[in-house]
Design an enzyme around this catalytic site. Sequence first.
Site, short mmCIF file in Angstrom:
data_model
loop_
_atom_site.label_atom_id
_atom_site.label_comp_id
_atom_site.label_asym_id
_atom_site.label_seq_id
_atom_site.Cartn_x
_atom_site.Cartn_y
_atom_site.Cartn_z
N HIS A 184 3.30 14.21 1.25
CA HIS A 184 2.85 15.55 0.87
C HIS A 184 4.03 16.45 1.20
CE1 HIS A 184 -1.40 14.39 0.51
NE2 HIS A 184 -1.25 13.70 1.64
N HIS A 190 0.85 -1.20 0.00
CA HIS A 190 0.00 0.00 0.00
C HIS A 190 0.88 1.25 0.00
CE1 HIS A 190 -3.88 2.02 1.67
NE2 HIS A 190 -3.14 2.91 1.01
N HIS A 235 -10.87 0.98 1.48
CA HIS A 235 -10.61 1.98 2.52
C HIS A 235 -11.93 2.15 3.27
CE1 HIS A 235 -8.84 6.09 3.80
NE2 HIS A 235 -9.96 5.91 4.48
N ASP A 278 1.18 2.53 3.68
CA ASP A 278 0.31 3.63 3.24
C ASP A 278 1.15 4.89 3.03
OD1 ASP A 278 -1.87 5.02 2.43
OD2 ASP A 278 -2.86 5.12 4.37
N HIS A 296 1.51 5.31 -2.09
CA HIS A 296 1.06 6.35 -3.04
C HIS A 296 2.33 7.01 -3.57
CE1 HIS A 296 -3.16 6.34 -1.42
NE2 HIS A 296 -2.52 5.89 -0.35
N PHE A 297 2.64 6.76 -4.85
CA PHE A 297 3.89 7.30 -5.41
C PHE A 297 3.66 8.58 -6.22
CE2 PHE A 297 7.18 3.58 -5.20
CZ PHE A 297 7.15 3.65 -3.82
N ARG A 298 2.40 9.02 -6.34
CA ARG A 298 2.06 10.38 -6.76
C ARG A 298 2.25 10.72 -8.23
NH1 ARG A 298 -1.06 10.84 -2.56
NH2 ARG A 298 -0.10 11.58 -0.64
N HIS A 318 -5.34 -0.47 5.79
CA HIS A 318 -4.98 0.26 7.02
C HIS A 318 -6.03 0.15 8.14
CE1 HIS A 318 -7.44 3.01 4.77
NE2 HIS A 318 -6.45 3.44 4.02
O1 DOR Z 1 -3.97 9.66 4.87
C1 DOR Z 1 -4.21 9.30 3.73
N1 DOR Z 1 -3.49 9.73 2.69
N2 DOR Z 1 -5.23 8.45 3.52
C2 DOR Z 1 -5.66 8.18 2.27
O2 DOR Z 1 -6.64 7.49 2.16
C3 DOR Z 1 -5.00 8.74 1.10
C4 DOR Z 1 -3.62 9.15 1.40
C5 DOR Z 1 -3.05 10.06 0.35
O3 DOR Z 1 -3.09 9.70 -0.82
O4 DOR Z 1 -2.52 11.13 0.70
ZN ZN Z 2 -3.59 4.91 1.11
#
Ligand code: DOR
Ligand code: ZN
Length: 442
Positions: free
Chosen positions: A323, A64, A193, A319, A66-68, A246
């Site tokens: 940011h 899990h 989720h 996860d 997120h590579f953006r 999560h």
């Molecule tokens: O905290 C989170 N950030 N929960 C999510 O479901 C998405 C993730 C994100 O992509 O920033």
């Molecule tokens: Zn996530």
Amino acid sequence: MTSLLIRGGTIVRPTGDERADILMNEGIIGEIFVRTTGPQKLLAADQTIEANGQLLFPGFIDCHVHFREPGLEQKGTMETESQSAIAGGVTTVCEMPNTNPPTVSIAALREKVRIAEGISTCDIRFFFGVTQSENLQELRRLWTEQEYSSLRDRCCGVKLYIDHSTGNQKAAKGVVEEAFRVCAELKIPLVVHCEDPVLNARAAKLNMHTEIAAHSLIRAPESEQRAITSAIESAKETGAQLHIAHLSTKRGLELVGQAKKDGLPITCEVAPHHLFLSTEDYETLGTLGKINPPLRTPDHCEALWAGIESGTIDCVASDHAPHTFEEKQVMPALTAPSGVPGVETMIPLLLTVAAGRWPHPRRRSFQPKLMYADIRRLCFDRPNEIFALKRPMIESAAKANLALVEPEAEWEIHGADLHSKCGWTPYEGWKITGKATVVGGW
Ligand code: DOR
Ligand code: ZN
């Protein structure tokens, strides 16, 4: 370099530890010479790693992240976040669809696979997102038409958001049930989720607080509990292979435990931030601690550790959701984006617990029990099975893709030293015992 010998390391296997010399040629494991008490075979190679006292795992899997990329490259790119994964011993990741554009079409998936093909360090698989009925039609074509077979191999499952989170991917009304049916029919793992949109919206409306800790009240434990109850119900009705993303609450864990006892094909993962951080950490983290689902009170953390010990929790997955620091500092606090980076710190944090230490500098230890073999199960064997990733084990003729762990190595986590583009971590200054280094390609 053509051949490599790893001498005297201990392979951590589900069946028990095995001390061995491993000979590799051109990135492929040749022979594994298990150490016996008798005389040792003299082996030679172009390069030798002396691994006495070190542990060998298959390259870890983080199911899990997120590579953006594409669209959110200020937060991270596949290249930068893959570097972060590798630096943390992780060589395979399953990436989420909330990019821009989102991965809700064959074209969007194809574009992500194209970018990932330029990355040689990390095996990146992708979840397909479903927010509208049309997305399910695309999914059906992806899964059934011959021309997409190689693209399909890079898709590890479907991701469904029951409520909005970063990327606003909440599934439209009616689509949730349809997604369960299609995934059951096509036998696609379905990751959900679980937070309830009605309870969250109601709590947000009633909320009078402005401080960041209110985030945990607005997205309360009951919200996760209600969404998990309903997801399990849908899985029961449709026969879908459901994986809860999560998991963060005591009651959620009980529900999954009961579903497993009932023989349903339901699995779950827990994130390191829900194991190591709690609402008590808002004081030091401020908005950096804002995530969905939110930080919980310490009793939930304790329950999750018990869930790992009992085997109810299948995977630990980071996860990883970078940011920028500036984005996280936005005011008012409750409008800051949710998400913390974690792909590089997940294995080190777990190794620290397996070494018998507790890495949190302030909060008391729960003294959880975690063995190195548990880390292998949680971060390799179970995600490999659940998402049918077919990642190689440590065996003859397999691709050499290993994580070599120095269990006693001591170091400190500092955001500035980590490789994620975001440059910060919620574990700033934490003392770690255990270092994982990747050996071989993926
Ligand atoms: O905290 C989170 N950030 N929960 C999510 O479901 C998405 C993730 C994100 O992509 O920033
Ligand atoms: Zn996530």
